[in-house]
Write a protein that holds these residues in place. Structure first.
Motif, PDB file in Angstrom:
ATOM      1  N   HIS A   1      47.663  53.523  47.867  1.00 29.03           N
ATOM      2  CA  HIS A   1      46.904  52.925  48.975  1.00 29.03           C
ATOM      3  C   HIS A   1      45.861  53.898  49.514  1.00 29.03           C
ATOM      4  O   HIS A   1      44.730  53.502  49.824  1.00 29.03           O
ATOM      5  CB  HIS A   1      47.853  52.498  50.094  1.00 29.03           C
ATOM      6  CG  HIS A   1      48.796  51.409  49.696  1.00 29.03           C
ATOM      7  ND1 HIS A   1      49.887  51.048  50.447  1.00 29.03           N
ATOM      8  CD2 HIS A   1      48.797  50.589  48.609  1.00 29.03           C
ATOM      9  CE1 HIS A   1      50.521  50.065  49.847  1.00 29.03           C
ATOM     10  NE2 HIS A   1      49.890  49.779  48.727  1.00 29.03           N
TER      11      HIS A   1
ATOM     12  N   CYS B   1      44.432  56.378  47.848  1.00 32.19           N
ATOM     13  CA  CYS B   1      43.366  56.514  46.848  1.00 32.19           C
ATOM     14  C   CYS B   1      42.414  55.312  46.898  1.00 32.19           C
ATOM     15  O   CYS B   1      41.186  55.478  46.829  1.00 32.19           O
ATOM     16  CB  CYS B   1      43.973  56.636  45.452  1.00 32.19           C
ATOM     17  SG  CYS B   1      44.878  58.176  45.166  1.00 32.19           S
ATOM     18  N   ALA B   2      42.969  54.112  47.022  1.00 34.29           N
ATOM     19  CA  ALA B   2      42.127  52.918  47.110  1.00 34.29           C
ATOM     20  C   ALA B   2      41.276  52.945  48.378  1.00 34.29           C
ATOM     21  O   ALA B   2      40.092  52.577  48.360  1.00 34.29           O
ATOM     22  CB  ALA B   2      42.991  51.665  47.078  1.00 34.29           C
TER      23      ALA B   2
ATOM     24  N   ALA C   1      44.779  46.899  46.738  1.00 32.45           N
ATOM     25  CA  ALA C   1      44.623  48.276  46.265  1.00 32.45           C
ATOM     26  C   ALA C   1      44.437  48.303  44.752  1.00 32.45           C
ATOM     27  O   ALA C   1      43.563  49.027  44.227  1.00 32.45           O
ATOM     28  CB  ALA C   1      45.840  49.110  46.669  1.00 32.45           C
ATOM     29  N   ARG C   2      45.225  47.523  44.041  1.00 33.24           N
ATOM     30  CA  ARG C   2      45.067  47.452  42.592  1.00 33.24           C
ATOM     31  C   ARG C   2      43.716  46.862  42.215  1.00 33.24           C
ATOM     32  O   ARG C   2      43.083  47.314  41.251  1.00 33.24           O
ATOM     33  CB  ARG C   2      46.193  46.616  41.988  1.00 33.24           C
ATOM     34  CG  ARG C   2      47.549  47.286  41.959  1.00 33.24           C
ATOM     35  CD  ARG C   2      48.645  46.307  41.625  1.00 33.24           C
ATOM     36  NE  ARG C   2      48.320  45.524  40.443  1.00 33.24           N
ATOM     37  CZ  ARG C   2      48.974  44.402  40.097  1.00 33.24           C
ATOM     38  NH1 ARG C   2      49.942  43.956  40.853  1.00 33.24           N
ATOM     39  NH2 ARG C   2      48.632  43.751  39.006  1.00 33.24           N
TER      40      ARG C   2
ATOM     41  N   VAL D   1      40.855  47.040  43.916  1.00 32.35           N
ATOM     42  CA  VAL D   1      39.807  48.034  44.154  1.00 32.35           C
ATOM     43  C   VAL D   1      39.824  49.112  43.068  1.00 32.35           C
ATOM     44  O   VAL D   1      38.770  49.504  42.541  1.00 32.35           O
ATOM     45  CB  VAL D   1      39.984  48.662  45.552  1.00 32.35           C
ATOM     46  CG1 VAL D   1      39.106  49.897  45.710  1.00 32.35           C
ATOM     47  CG2 VAL D   1      39.635  47.638  46.629  1.00 32.35           C
ATOM     48  N   LEU D   2      41.021  49.587  42.713  1.00 35.58           N
ATOM     49  CA  LEU D   2      41.107  50.650  41.713  1.00 35.58           C
ATOM     50  C   LEU D   2      40.686  50.142  40.332  1.00 35.58           C
ATOM     51  O   LEU D   2      40.000  50.860  39.584  1.00 35.58           O
ATOM     52  CB  LEU D   2      42.533  51.200  41.664  1.00 35.58           C
ATOM     53  CG  LEU D   2      42.979  51.974  42.907  1.00 35.58           C
ATOM     54  CD1 LEU D   2      44.442  52.387  42.778  1.00 35.58           C
ATOM     55  CD2 LEU D   2      42.109  53.212  43.123  1.00 35.58           C
TER      56      LEU D   2
ATOM     57  N   ASP E   1      46.275  48.660  34.793  1.00 39.01           N
ATOM     58  CA  ASP E   1      46.758  47.894  35.941  1.00 39.01           C
ATOM     59  C   ASP E   1      48.217  47.512  35.755  1.00 39.01           C
ATOM     60  O   ASP E   1      48.986  47.490  36.726  1.00 39.01           O
ATOM     61  CB  ASP E   1      45.897  46.651  36.121  1.00 39.01           C
ATOM     62  CG  ASP E   1      46.298  45.848  37.350  1.00 39.01           C
ATOM     63  OD1 ASP E   1      46.115  46.351  38.473  1.00 39.01           O
ATOM     64  OD2 ASP E   1      46.814  44.735  37.193  1.00 39.01           O
TER      65      ASP E   1
END
Length: 415
Positions: free
Chosen positions: A10, A12-13, A115-116, A118-119, A160
């Motif tokens: 979270h 990092c995102a 979050a996933r 965005v990453l 992912d």
């Protein structure tokens, strides 16, 4: 204490999103028409989001639109001007905007999904946009360019899947490899349609412009509708099994909620022991129907407690239950588990061992009063060598320990 993995993800995102937003505000928005069109597509995709235990990708249109914008190198034959930071900013803003109605209805999703998103979008955009802006892919025409997009999307999907399994491992403590297998097994379904649509959208916009977006959105919307219908059929199938399992409660053979509690705890124990999602579904159905053989008895067992009966009587009830299950048209594997739940644990399949241990625990803890759960677990440990599978008893103890820790950390969360 070290931060858990989901907290690190979270953060990092959030850092990526904040940096992208700052860069976009400083440099301004390029190709505003394209940014608006893709932002609208992602917003519509989020508005059509519908979650559920059987739906891995709840907003496929938003995911495909996000990935296609990250892979957009040309717009109707002219080079696109936006960079990776603008891609992340537009996707994040559109996702948040599309999530407002869901949050207002009280069904907002957790932080893991955005979050996933965005990453994943940031990864694809960083890999593609800088090189595309420098003309590195100008000579990659035709099939080579399409294969490049599919390769980037496939790599993003694999990363992912690993991230999703790691986040679940961080939150629940369940084994990582079975969850990773479940994530990878889900890729050929709606995830494959998302990846293909993302690549086709990027290629279509590069040739014919932004009008390609609504044209290529229709097949994915139809696939999403079909997948939801499939999930609804599966949910109805489970509800039918749960209704059949309640027949013993309605007839007064077992206490109210017994089958549901055994099924929920059996599923958690199966997760801890590394069963995959298809195996967990069979286990859950068998646990729901494990007592259905009692309907064939003339005299009900007191409180439905079959764990205290002689072994021969337990096996007779199990065989009767298996015969009943076979008549319902349920998966034959469910009937086999129900039939073998009273066999010696060394001869049982793992699912039957789980059902037997969890059923005994539920019956013993119910009879023991306030201290029943601890007493029941101790009784199972003492009897594990001869009657119950030791590895299943150990897994049950781990699950109960995690549930206790989570209840202390989140006292208001309904279980």
């Amino acid at each position: 204490m070290r931060p858990r993995l989901h907290t690190v993800v979270h953060v990092c995102a959030a850092v990526l999103a904040a940096g992208s937003l700052g860069s976009t505000l400083h440099d301004g928005v390029e190709d505003r028409g394209a940014a608006l069109a893709f932002g609208l597509l992602v917003t519509v995709g989020e508005l059509t989001r519908r979650g559920g235990t059987l739906i891995r990708e709840a907003a496929p249109l938003a995911a495909a639109g996000s990935l296609s914008y990250a892979l957009l190198g040309e717009i109707a034959g002219r080079p696109a001007q936006h960079g990776a930071a603008q891609v992340v900013t537009v996707v994040l803003a559109a996702s948040l905007l599309g999530s407002v109605p869901h949050v207002g209805r009280g069904d907002g999703h957790a932080l893991d999904a955005p979050a996933r998103r965005v990453l994943a979008v940031g990864f694809v955009a960083v890999c593609f946009q800088p090189l595309s802006g420098r003309g590195a892919f100008d000579d990659w025409g035709g099939p080579a360019h399409a294969l490049l997009l599919l390769a980037l999307l496939s790599l993003s999907a694999l990363c992912d899947a690993v991230l999703a399994a790691a986040l679940a491992r961080s939150r629940t403590g369940w084994p990582f490899l079975p969850m990773l297998r479940d994530e990878l097994r889900a890729l050929p379904g709606i995830a494959a349609a998302v990846l293909a649509t993302g690549a086709v959208m990027a290629l279509g916009v590069a040739v014919v412009g932004l009008w390609a977006l609504p044209v290529f959105s229709v097949p994915l919307l139809l696939a999403q509708l079909s997948y939801r219908r499939y999930a609804a059929v599966r949910a109805t199938y489970r509800q039918t099994i749960a209704s059949l399992a309640r027949a013993t409660e309605i007839a007064g053979y077992t206490p109210a909620g017994h089958a549901r509690r055994v099924a929920a705890l059996s599923r958690a124990v199966g997760r801890d022991l590394g069963l995959t999602e298809p195996e967990l579904i069979v286990l859950e159905h068998a646990a729901l129907m494990h007592d259905i053989g009692q309907l064939s008895l003339v005299d009900p067992v007191p409180a439905g407690a079959t764990a205290v009966l002689p072994v021969t009587e337990q096996r007779r009830i199990a065989l009767l239950g298996g015969a009943v299950v076979r008549q319902t048209g349920v998966d034959p594997r469910v009937a086999r588990i129900v039939e073998r739940q009273a066999d010696p644990h060394g001869e049982q399949p793992l699912a039957a061992r789980i059902v037997r241990v969890v059923n005994a625990y539920e019956e013993k803890s119910r009879e023991g009063g306030p201290g029943g759960p601890l007493t029941a677990l101790e009784d199972l440990r003492l009897a594990a060598a001869g009657e119950y599978a030791p590895e299943v008893v150990d897994a049950l103890a781990r699950v109960l320990s995690r549930n206790t820790e989570e209840a202390r950390e989140y006292p208001d969360r309904s279980r």
